[in-house]
Enzyme design. Sequence first.
Site, PDB file in Angstrom:
ATOM      1  N   LYS A 276       0.837  -1.203   0.000  1.00  0.00           N
ATOM      2  CA  LYS A 276       0.000   0.000   0.000  1.00  0.00           C
ATOM      3  C   LYS A 276       0.871   1.250   0.000  1.00  0.00           C
ATOM      4  O   LYS A 276       1.944   1.247   0.604  1.00  0.00           O
ATOM      5  CB  LYS A 276      -0.849   0.057   1.287  1.00  0.00           C
ATOM      6  CG  LYS A 276      -2.022  -0.868   1.329  1.00  0.00           C
ATOM      7  CD  LYS A 276      -2.822  -0.635   2.613  1.00  0.00           C
ATOM      8  CE  LYS A 276      -3.954  -1.628   2.749  1.00  0.00           C
ATOM      9  NZ  LYS A 276      -4.994  -1.518   1.718  1.00  0.00           N
ATOM     10  N   ARG A 350     -10.219 -11.379   2.836  1.00  0.00           N
ATOM     11  CA  ARG A 350     -11.092 -12.456   2.381  1.00  0.00           C
ATOM     12  C   ARG A 350     -10.418 -13.822   2.510  1.00  0.00           C
ATOM     13  O   ARG A 350     -11.085 -14.839   2.661  1.00  0.00           O
ATOM     14  CB  ARG A 350     -11.549 -12.185   0.936  1.00  0.00           C
ATOM     15  CG  ARG A 350     -10.446 -12.140  -0.060  1.00  0.00           C
ATOM     16  CD  ARG A 350     -10.857 -11.444  -1.341  1.00  0.00           C
ATOM     17  NE  ARG A 350     -10.908  -9.983  -1.188  1.00  0.00           N
ATOM     18  CZ  ARG A 350     -11.256  -9.141  -2.153  1.00  0.00           C
ATOM     19  NH1 ARG A 350     -11.607  -9.611  -3.347  1.00  0.00           N
ATOM     20  NH2 ARG A 350     -11.259  -7.839  -1.949  1.00  0.00           N
TER      21      ARG A 350
HETATM   22  N1  BES Z   1      -7.934  -3.430   4.809  1.00  0.00           N
HETATM   23  C1  BES Z   1      -8.191  -3.123   3.457  1.00  0.00           C
HETATM   24  C2  BES Z   1      -9.497  -2.360   3.250  1.00  0.00           C
HETATM   25  C3  BES Z   1      -9.596  -0.984   3.863  1.00  0.00           C
HETATM   26  C4  BES Z   1      -9.330   0.157   3.100  1.00  0.00           C
HETATM   27  C5  BES Z   1      -9.998  -0.808   5.180  1.00  0.00           C
HETATM   28  C6  BES Z   1      -9.460   1.405   3.659  1.00  0.00           C
HETATM   29  C7  BES Z   1     -10.128   0.446   5.725  1.00  0.00           C
HETATM   30  C8  BES Z   1      -9.858   1.556   4.969  1.00  0.00           C
HETATM   31  C9  BES Z   1      -8.256  -4.389   2.623  1.00  0.00           C
HETATM   32  O1  BES Z   1      -7.467  -5.426   3.056  1.00  0.00           O
HETATM   33  C10 BES Z   1      -7.763  -4.022   1.271  1.00  0.00           C
HETATM   34  O2  BES Z   1      -6.632  -3.690   1.169  1.00  0.00           O
HETATM   35  N2  BES Z   1      -8.629  -4.097   0.265  1.00  0.00           N
HETATM   36  C11 BES Z   1      -8.265  -3.744  -1.047  1.00  0.00           C
HETATM   37  C12 BES Z   1      -8.861  -4.761  -1.985  1.00  0.00           C
HETATM   38  C13 BES Z   1      -8.313  -4.710  -3.372  1.00  0.00           C
HETATM   39  C14 BES Z   1      -6.861  -5.130  -3.404  1.00  0.00           C
HETATM   40  C15 BES Z   1      -9.122  -5.628  -4.251  1.00  0.00           C
HETATM   41  C16 BES Z   1      -8.791  -2.339  -1.325  1.00  0.00           C
HETATM   42  O3  BES Z   1      -9.846  -1.988  -0.802  1.00  0.00           O
HETATM   43  O4  BES Z   1      -8.109  -1.601  -2.016  1.00  0.00           O
HETATM   44 MN    MN Z   2      -5.468  -5.284   2.324  1.00  0.00          MN
END
Ligand code: BES
Ligand code: MN
Length: 503
Positions: A276, A350
């Site tokens: 990230k 997931r």
């Molecule tokens: N923990 C994140 C989701 C999240 C984003 C929680 C912002 C709280 C605030 C999750 O694990 C994630 O990274 N999801 C990705 C999914 C994508 C790679 C398909 C996302 O939301 O970008």
């Molecule tokens: Mn994530």
Amino acid sequence: MPISPYVLLPRVPLGRNTPLGQDGPVPEGGGDTPPPVTGGSGLLAVPFGADLAPEVALPVPAAALLAHYEAKGEAGEIVEVPVADGETVGRVLLYGIGDGGAAALRRAGAAVARRGKGRDAIRIVLPEGPVAALVEGALLATYTFRIGEARSTPAVRVEFVGEGVAAEVARGETVASAVAFARDLANTPSSVKTPAWLADRAVEHVLDGGNGRTRARVRGEDELRAGGFGGILAVGRGSVSPPRLIELSYTPEGATRHVVLVGKGITYDTGGLSLKPTENMKFMKTDMAGGAAVIAVIGALARLNVPVRVTGLIAAAENAFSGTAQRPSDVITQYGGRTVEVLNTDAEGRLVMADALAYADAELDPDVVVDIATLTGAIGIALGKGLGAVFASDDALAAELSRAGESSGDRLWRMPLVEDYVPALESGVADLANIESGSTYGAGSITAALFLREFTGGRPWAHLDIAGVGRSTADEGVVSKGATGYGVRLLLEWLSDGTGHPV
Ligand code: BES
Ligand code: MN
Ligand code: ZN
């Protein structure tokens, strides 16, 4: 004239809260004299229209005062009145309660408590009737978190006064205390909050006060390997702090229904090798907020005498960036044997949730499964910070949860499980891919929910995506900056409304 440390007390004092995050005895019945407010300044809050005489000497009659300030009695509205208290000057807050419904009472309680900030104590005279929501709102608004303290200490001590409200005060205190505990866990920095630490806190919390009705089991890496929990292991393998599956159970006597709650417990989400950017990563200590909600809920069930058997599963792992981390394109085997091609290591929630859901289906024989997870950033874009999302395989279950959301204040909006999007999760090399390939639809929250559904065995199931509502950027109403504890009030309301939740 000196400022009175306190204004004369109403005649039937009742309860006082313990610091948030702690549980203490709740006084039975009225008649006790509340402890004096020592040192500094106290504040008295009284609902509009309550009979103040003769305790408090208002400068003019209350009705005239309210008319003078053009007060409408709305929830959150407060009129401050200086009052004579012997030789000193005190202050009374007259507060509105709107239509007297739960949402209005919660708002009123929060507004009053926020006025007490910086003072030693605030004593709130409660209106008549079911006032648990006011108590809850007041206590939640006093939540503060400071690192280094074992448990959070409230910004101001709140005392409640009223006739025949003991049970309501106790319920409000129990619920607020559970929310505060979930906030504490999620606000704790991830340098402290390893999966093992989270498991220790969970076990400690649910056994304490469980009245012999709660049990806990924690699976470490060896057991996870032996049991085939490939998703939790794959996500956790990049971290020096190994993963855990935390299983908590509450079994009241005579329960006929069994609910399983599954919580996402990612103690930090760097994204893994699908790293990230810093701007997104810095919020990821709260990526276990769903798991925290499940822990806090199980901890409160015995106190609230909930008649339903509940098992909580918290899939805890740190999604770290390292040489031992899983790679985009790896294929993993989830609990139960299904294979998944990991196309993006940041879609880790997931993977850990799938193991827990499949385990619940295979081993726990639940009547209903509800999962709660900070799963997708996309849901925050769709619904903002005011509404959580519910995806459900069952209309009645979705309706029950939405109703509990409205009355508890943790509001929900139902989202669709779009069947047309299912093929987007196909993989050329495994049973499923963990993200949609080629961004066919772009509905990230929906495809994430569809992925989870694959592991529910067709049981009545609901998925709560709380990525938007799990964190707040400001102190406002019942919410404080940082972790919100979203889902605790919702699930406690849903589990304790006494219907047994037939679906
Ligand atoms: N923990 C994140 C989701 C999240 C984003 C929680 C912002 C709280 C605030 C999750 O694990 C994630 O990274 N999801 C990705 C999914 C994508 C790679 C398909 C996302 O939301 O970008
Ligand atoms: Mn994530
Ligand atoms: Zn995550």
